[in-house]
Design an enzyme around this catalytic site. Structure first.
Site, PDB file in Angstrom:
ATOM      1  N   ASP A 138       0.870  -1.170   0.000  1.00 32.24           N
ATOM      2  CA  ASP A 138       0.000   0.000   0.000  1.00 32.24           C
ATOM      3  C   ASP A 138       0.916   1.232   0.000  1.00 32.24           C
ATOM      4  O   ASP A 138       2.113   1.134   0.278  1.00 32.24           O
ATOM      5  CB  ASP A 138      -0.887  -0.043   1.246  1.00 32.24           C
ATOM      6  CG  ASP A 138      -1.708   1.210   1.435  1.00 32.24           C
ATOM      7  OD1 ASP A 138      -2.383   1.620   0.486  1.00 32.24           O
ATOM      8  OD2 ASP A 138      -1.643   1.788   2.537  1.00 32.24           O
ATOM      9  N   ASP A 145      -0.133   5.193   0.931  1.00 29.05           N
ATOM     10  CA  ASP A 145      -0.374   6.134   2.029  1.00 29.05           C
ATOM     11  C   ASP A 145      -0.470   5.399   3.357  1.00 29.05           C
ATOM     12  O   ASP A 145      -1.239   4.445   3.500  1.00 29.05           O
ATOM     13  CB  ASP A 145      -1.674   6.912   1.792  1.00 29.05           C
ATOM     14  CG  ASP A 145      -1.590   7.823   0.589  1.00 29.05           C
ATOM     15  OD1 ASP A 145      -0.639   8.596   0.498  1.00 29.05           O
ATOM     16  OD2 ASP A 145      -2.487   7.746  -0.284  1.00 29.05           O
ATOM     17  N   ASP A 200      -1.460  -0.738   6.022  1.00 37.63           N
ATOM     18  CA  ASP A 200      -1.650  -0.168   7.358  1.00 37.63           C
ATOM     19  C   ASP A 200      -3.101  -0.130   7.806  1.00 37.63           C
ATOM     20  O   ASP A 200      -3.385   0.371   8.893  1.00 37.63           O
ATOM     21  CB  ASP A 200      -1.096   1.258   7.399  1.00 37.63           C
ATOM     22  CG  ASP A 200      -1.976   2.235   6.621  1.00 37.63           C
ATOM     23  OD1 ASP A 200      -2.188   2.000   5.408  1.00 37.63           O
ATOM     24  OD2 ASP A 200      -2.465   3.207   7.224  1.00 37.63           O
TER      25      ASP A 200
END
Length: 215
Positions: A10, A12, A168
Protein backbone atom coordinates in the site's frame (compact mmCIF):
# COMPACT_ATOMS: atom_id res chain seq x y z
CA UNK A 1 6.86 -15.65 8.73
CA UNK A 2 8.31 -17.19 5.57
CA UNK A 3 10.51 -15.69 2.89
CA UNK A 4 8.71 -14.14 -0.07
CA UNK A 5 9.71 -13.39 -3.65
CA UNK A 6 7.23 -10.57 -4.27
CA UNK A 7 6.20 -7.68 -2.05
CA UNK A 8 3.10 -5.59 -2.78
CA UNK A 9 2.79 -2.40 -0.75
CA UNK A 10 0.00 0.00 0.00
CA UNK A 11 1.20 3.61 -0.39
CA UNK A 12 -0.37 6.13 2.03
CA UNK A 13 0.27 5.22 5.64
CA UNK A 14 2.55 2.35 4.64
CA UNK A 15 5.36 3.76 2.51
CA UNK A 16 4.54 7.46 2.67
CA UNK A 17 3.58 9.80 5.49
CA UNK A 18 1.05 11.79 3.46
CA UNK A 19 -1.69 12.72 5.89
CA UNK A 20 -0.86 16.42 6.07
CA UNK A 21 -1.00 16.91 2.30
CA UNK A 22 -4.22 14.92 2.01
CA UNK A 23 -5.76 17.06 4.75
CA UNK A 24 -4.53 20.29 3.17
CA UNK A 25 -6.08 19.47 -0.22
CA UNK A 26 -9.32 18.30 1.39
CA UNK A 27 -9.63 21.48 3.40
CA UNK A 28 -8.71 23.67 0.45
CA UNK A 29 -11.56 22.12 -1.54
CA UNK A 30 -14.02 22.37 1.35
CA UNK A 31 -13.18 25.98 2.14
CA UNK A 32 -13.44 26.98 -1.52
CA UNK A 33 -17.11 26.00 -1.38
CA UNK A 34 -17.76 27.56 2.03
CA UNK A 35 -17.69 24.35 4.06
CA UNK A 36 -16.07 23.74 7.42
CA UNK A 37 -12.59 22.27 7.38
CA UNK A 38 -11.81 18.84 8.85
CA UNK A 39 -9.19 17.96 11.45
CA UNK A 40 -6.16 15.77 10.81
CA UNK A 41 -7.80 13.05 12.90
CA UNK A 42 -10.94 13.26 10.77
CA UNK A 43 -8.87 12.80 7.62
CA UNK A 44 -6.96 9.92 9.21
CA UNK A 45 -10.21 8.00 9.55
CA UNK A 46 -11.56 9.08 6.15
CA UNK A 47 -8.66 7.76 4.03
CA UNK A 48 -8.12 4.24 2.76
CA UNK A 49 -10.87 3.76 0.20
CA UNK A 50 -9.79 6.22 -2.46
CA UNK A 51 -10.17 9.97 -2.84
CA UNK A 52 -13.80 9.70 -3.89
CA UNK A 53 -14.65 8.10 -0.57
CA UNK A 54 -12.41 10.58 1.28
CA UNK A 55 -14.37 13.52 -0.10
CA UNK A 56 -17.68 11.72 0.37
CA UNK A 57 -16.86 11.35 4.06
CA UNK A 58 -15.58 14.91 4.40
CA UNK A 59 -18.48 16.67 2.67
CA UNK A 60 -21.76 17.23 4.53
CA UNK A 61 -24.37 14.78 3.17
CA UNK A 62 -21.69 13.02 1.15
CA UNK A 63 -22.76 11.94 -2.32
CA UNK A 64 -26.09 13.67 -1.83
CA UNK A 65 -24.38 17.04 -1.64
CA UNK A 66 -24.91 18.77 -5.01
CA UNK A 67 -21.36 20.15 -4.84
CA UNK A 68 -19.72 16.76 -4.30
CA UNK A 69 -18.32 16.38 -7.83
CA UNK A 70 -17.01 19.95 -7.89
CA UNK A 71 -15.29 19.49 -4.55
CA UNK A 72 -13.75 16.19 -5.67
CA UNK A 73 -12.44 17.80 -8.85
CA UNK A 74 -10.99 20.71 -6.86
CA UNK A 75 -9.33 18.30 -4.44
CA UNK A 76 -7.66 16.37 -7.28
CA UNK A 77 -6.44 19.54 -8.99
CA UNK A 78 -4.98 20.88 -5.74
CA UNK A 79 -3.50 17.57 -4.62
CA UNK A 80 -1.64 16.83 -7.86
CA UNK A 81 0.11 20.22 -7.41
CA UNK A 82 0.75 19.91 -3.68
CA UNK A 83 1.24 16.21 -2.96
CA UNK A 84 4.96 16.75 -2.35
CA UNK A 85 4.63 19.68 0.05
CA UNK A 86 5.03 17.64 3.25
CA UNK A 87 4.74 14.03 2.10
CA UNK A 88 7.82 11.87 2.66
CA UNK A 89 8.73 8.21 3.18
CA UNK A 90 8.56 6.90 6.72
CA UNK A 91 11.92 6.36 8.38
CA UNK A 92 13.50 3.14 7.13
CA UNK A 93 11.30 2.72 4.07
CA UNK A 94 13.90 3.67 1.48
CA UNK A 95 16.40 1.27 3.04
CA UNK A 96 13.76 -1.48 3.06
CA UNK A 97 12.88 -1.06 -0.60
CA UNK A 98 16.51 -0.82 -1.66
CA UNK A 99 17.32 -4.00 0.25
CA UNK A 100 14.45 -5.88 -1.38
CA UNK A 101 15.45 -4.56 -4.80
CA UNK A 102 19.09 -5.58 -4.32
CA UNK A 103 17.93 -9.09 -3.38
CA UNK A 104 16.03 -9.35 -6.66
CA UNK A 105 12.58 -9.26 -5.12
CA UNK A 106 9.55 -8.12 -7.11
CA UNK A 107 8.16 -4.87 -5.69
CA UNK A 108 4.80 -3.27 -6.46
CA UNK A 109 2.73 -0.41 -5.12
CA UNK A 110 -1.05 -0.79 -5.25
CA UNK A 111 -3.02 2.19 -3.97
CA UNK A 112 -6.56 3.50 -3.90
CA UNK A 113 -5.03 6.91 -4.58
CA UNK A 114 -5.87 8.06 -8.09
CA UNK A 115 -3.59 6.68 -10.78
CA UNK A 116 -1.58 9.76 -11.79
CA UNK A 117 -0.67 10.64 -8.21
CA UNK A 118 0.32 7.04 -7.42
CA UNK A 119 2.67 6.85 -10.38
CA UNK A 120 4.11 10.32 -9.76
CA UNK A 121 4.85 9.67 -6.10
CA UNK A 122 6.35 6.26 -6.87
CA UNK A 123 8.71 7.72 -9.45
CA UNK A 124 9.62 10.69 -7.30
CA UNK A 125 10.45 8.90 -4.07
CA UNK A 126 11.52 5.46 -5.30
CA UNK A 127 13.08 5.83 -8.76
CA UNK A 128 14.35 2.62 -10.37
CA UNK A 129 13.16 0.52 -7.42
CA UNK A 130 9.43 -0.09 -7.93
CA UNK A 131 8.58 -2.58 -10.67
CA UNK A 132 4.84 -1.87 -10.80
CA UNK A 133 2.74 1.06 -9.54
CA UNK A 134 -1.06 0.89 -9.83
CA UNK A 135 -3.56 3.48 -8.64
CA UNK A 136 -7.30 3.93 -8.84
CA UNK A 137 -8.67 4.29 -12.37
CA UNK A 138 -11.87 3.70 -14.29
CA UNK A 139 -13.02 0.22 -15.25
CA UNK A 140 -11.21 -1.59 -12.45
CA UNK A 141 -12.45 -2.09 -8.91
CA UNK A 142 -10.39 -0.52 -6.14
CA UNK A 143 -9.27 -2.28 -2.98
CA UNK A 144 -10.49 -4.25 -1.09
CA UNK A 145 -11.58 -5.89 -4.35
CA UNK A 146 -8.65 -8.03 -5.54
CA UNK A 147 -8.48 -6.61 -9.07
CA UNK A 148 -5.56 -4.17 -8.76
CA UNK A 149 -3.45 -6.54 -6.68
CA UNK A 150 -4.12 -9.41 -9.08
CA UNK A 151 -3.02 -7.16 -11.94
CA UNK A 152 0.18 -6.31 -10.06
CA UNK A 153 0.86 -10.00 -9.42
CA UNK A 154 0.44 -10.79 -13.11
CA UNK A 155 2.86 -8.04 -14.06
CA UNK A 156 5.37 -9.28 -11.49
CA UNK A 157 4.96 -12.90 -12.56
CA UNK A 158 4.01 -13.67 -8.97
CA UNK A 159 2.01 -16.49 -7.41
CA UNK A 160 -0.17 -16.44 -4.30
CA UNK A 161 2.31 -18.64 -2.50
CA UNK A 162 5.33 -16.37 -2.99
CA UNK A 163 3.65 -12.98 -2.52
CA UNK A 164 2.90 -10.90 0.56
CA UNK A 165 0.76 -7.77 0.83
CA UNK A 166 1.83 -5.03 3.23
CA UNK A 167 -0.47 -2.25 4.43
CA UNK A 168 -1.65 -0.17 7.36
CA UNK A 169 -5.44 -0.42 7.31
CA UNK A 170 -8.49 -2.64 7.44
CA UNK A 171 -8.82 -2.17 3.68
CA UNK A 172 -5.42 -3.81 3.23
CA UNK A 173 -6.33 -6.76 5.44
CA UNK A 174 -9.49 -7.37 3.41
CA UNK A 175 -7.60 -6.92 0.14
CA UNK A 176 -5.04 -9.57 1.01
CA UNK A 177 -7.78 -11.95 2.13
CA UNK A 178 -9.71 -11.41 -1.09
CA UNK A 179 -6.54 -12.17 -3.06
CA UNK A 180 -5.71 -15.29 -1.07
CA UNK A 181 -2.29 -13.98 -0.02
CA UNK A 182 -0.65 -13.28 3.32
CA UNK A 183 -0.76 -9.84 4.89
CA UNK A 184 1.64 -7.89 7.07
CA UNK A 185 0.12 -4.95 8.95
CA UNK A 186 2.42 -2.03 9.76
CA UNK A 187 2.03 -0.13 13.01
CA UNK A 188 3.42 3.25 11.92
CA UNK A 189 0.49 4.15 9.64
CA UNK A 190 -3.05 5.52 9.92
CA UNK A 191 -4.55 2.77 12.13
CA UNK A 192 -3.54 1.46 15.56
CA UNK A 193 -2.92 -2.16 16.55
CA UNK A 194 -6.16 -2.62 18.45
CA UNK A 195 -8.22 -1.46 15.48
CA UNK A 196 -6.24 -3.69 13.11
CA UNK A 197 -6.66 -6.71 15.38
CA UNK A 198 -10.40 -6.08 15.51
CA UNK A 199 -10.37 -6.20 11.72
CA UNK A 200 -8.52 -9.50 11.45
CA UNK A 201 -4.83 -8.57 11.40
CA UNK A 202 -2.48 -11.28 12.70
CA UNK A 203 0.99 -10.33 11.45
CA UNK A 204 2.48 -7.03 12.66
CA UNK A 205 5.70 -5.08 12.21
CA UNK A 206 6.61 -1.92 14.09
CA UNK A 207 9.68 -1.01 12.00
CA UNK A 208 10.45 -1.46 8.28
CA UNK A 209 13.65 -3.33 9.15
CA UNK A 210 11.52 -6.21 10.44
CA UNK A 211 10.25 -6.86 6.93
CA UNK A 212 13.82 -7.24 5.64
CA UNK A 213 14.24 -10.19 8.02
CA UNK A 214 11.70 -12.13 5.96
CA UNK A 215 13.31 -11.46 2.60
Amino acid sequence: MKEYKNYIFDLDGTLLSSLEDLAASTNYALSKYGMNERSIEDIRHFVGNGVGKLIERAVPKGLDNPLYEDILKTFKEHYIRHNLDKTKPYDGIENLLRSLHDKGKGIAIVSNKFYDATVELSRHFFPNIIDVAIGERENIRRKPAPDTVVEAMKRLGATKENTVYIGDSEVDIKTAKNCGIECISVLWGFRDKTFLEQNGATNFVSDPSEIIEFS
